[in-house]
Write a protein that holds these residues in place. Structure first.
Motif, PDB file in Angstrom:
ATOM      1  N   ALA A 255       0.812  -1.216   0.000  1.00  0.00           N
ATOM      2  CA  ALA A 255       0.000   0.000   0.000  1.00  0.00           C
ATOM      3  C   ALA A 255       0.845   1.265   0.000  1.00  0.00           C
ATOM      4  N   GLY A 256       2.066   1.180   0.486  1.00  0.00           N
ATOM      5  CA  GLY A 256       2.908   2.373   0.579  1.00  0.00           C
ATOM      6  C   GLY A 256       3.207   2.685   2.029  1.00  0.00           C
ATOM      7  N   HIS A 257       3.793   3.835   2.263  1.00  0.00           N
ATOM      8  CA  HIS A 257       4.188   4.205   3.620  1.00  0.00           C
ATOM      9  C   HIS A 257       3.003   4.836   4.358  1.00  0.00           C
ATOM     10  N   GLY A 258       2.534   4.157   5.385  1.00  0.00           N
ATOM     11  CA  GLY A 258       1.372   4.649   6.112  1.00  0.00           C
ATOM     12  C   GLY A 258       1.750   5.596   7.234  1.00  0.00           C
ATOM     13  N   VAL A 259       0.902   6.568   7.483  1.00  0.00           N
ATOM     14  CA  VAL A 259       1.072   7.422   8.667  1.00  0.00           C
ATOM     15  C   VAL A 259      -0.245   7.456   9.429  1.00  0.00           C
ATOM     16  N   ARG A 260      -0.117   7.719  10.728  1.00  0.00           N
ATOM     17  CA  ARG A 260      -1.286   7.818  11.583  1.00  0.00           C
ATOM     18  C   ARG A 260      -1.447   9.269  12.029  1.00  0.00           C
ATOM     19  N   ALA A 261      -2.655   9.775  11.928  1.00  0.00           N
ATOM     20  CA  ALA A 261      -2.972  11.091  12.480  1.00  0.00           C
ATOM     21  C   ALA A 261      -4.029  10.892  13.557  1.00  0.00           C
TER      22      ALA A 261
END
Ligand SMILES: [Zn+2]
Length: 273
Positions: A255-261
């Motif tokens: 999916a790619g590089h995930g980030v959490r907000a």
């Protein structure tokens, strides 16, 4: 208890309201059984482990209509036990192909036998006999996401579009740029908020339940806004959603590089590139 799966895991059940049951699958998926005078509505069907149809028979002998909040494998896997399911038309592709578009070998290796699929649309009302359930199309996490409002128990069922762990914004059949996905999510949350007088509880597909509607809706709307205008606090910690604590493995590996907000009780995970 019946229906131990190959991994030694069990279904669980408890009555959350009169004639309204929560069914857990491996304690990570939650399904809901709403029993009317004529038939029962099963909201989501889990991952397909065990035999859900047999388990549901321990609760009711009424005919069961299966309706999926969206097309992901962990909400549609048990459809095959029933042979027929209802969902939004945008859910059909992933319901029969799982995460195929992401090319994951694990889920592509699952078998997907024939299931008769019927469509539900925004504004539909499901009549269970003395019990009406309204359908709302709220697509952000998935194109085909629908929510249900049960008039009898004043309950809102949100699938993966509103929950206490996090809402994933990179698992649609066709992903949107993350700010667009947040904008769609915000619009949906505002719509749910506009209907706030119709429900007292929110029952999601995963993690803690039930949710306090005002707190969750307000925090998600605020967080969506912050993601859209670039002020959200982001971290690389995509953990916290079950065993998939590392996006380099499992169904989201490509999916790619995930980030959490996060903001308050709300949390979103998305892919920025
Ligand atoms: Zn999902």
């Amino acid at each position: 208890m019946v229906n131990q799966d190959q991994g030694g895991n069990l279904f669980g059940k408890w009555e959350i309201h009169k004639d309204t049951w929560c069914i857990s699958n491996r304690w990570s998926n939650f399904m809901y059984l709403l029993i009317g005078e004529e038939k029962a509505l099963l909201i989501d069907s889990g991952t397909g482990t065990g035999n859900l149809k047999e388990f549901v028979k321990t609760i009711t002998d009424k005919p069961v209509m299966v309706a999926c909040t969206h097309g992901h494998y962990d909400h549609t896997g048990g459809n095959y036990d029933f042979g027929e399911a209802w969902m939004h038309r945008e859910s059909e592709y992933t319901a029969v192909n799982a995460f195929k578009n992401q090319g994951d070998s694990f889920y592509n290796s699952k078998e997907f036998p024939e299931v008769k699929i019927n469509y539900l649309e925004d504004g539909d009302v499901i009549d269970l006999g003395g019990r009406r359930v309204k359908v709302l199309h709220i697509p952000a996490h998935h194109e085909g996401s629908i929510a249900f409002i049960d008039e009898n128990t004043r309950s809102l069922f949100t699938g993966d579009e509103l929950e206490s762990g996090q809402v994933l914004l990179f698992v649609r059949r066709e992903n949107l740029p993350y700010k667009e996905a947040a904008a769609v999510h915000k619009k949906n949350m505002e719509r749910l908020k506009s209907l706030r007088s119709e429900y007292d509880y929110i029952w999601p597909g995963h993690n803690g339940l039930p949710l306090l509607p005002d707190r969750y809706l307000d925090d998600f709307i605020k967080l969506d806004e912050m993601v859209i205008n670039g002020t959200a606090e982001e971290s690389d910690n995509t953990g916290g959603y079950g065993w998939m604590c590392d996006m380099s493995v499992g169904p989201f590996a490509k999916a790619g590089h995930g980030v959490r907000a996060s903001y308050g009780v709300a949390s979103l995970v998305y892919v920025k590139d």
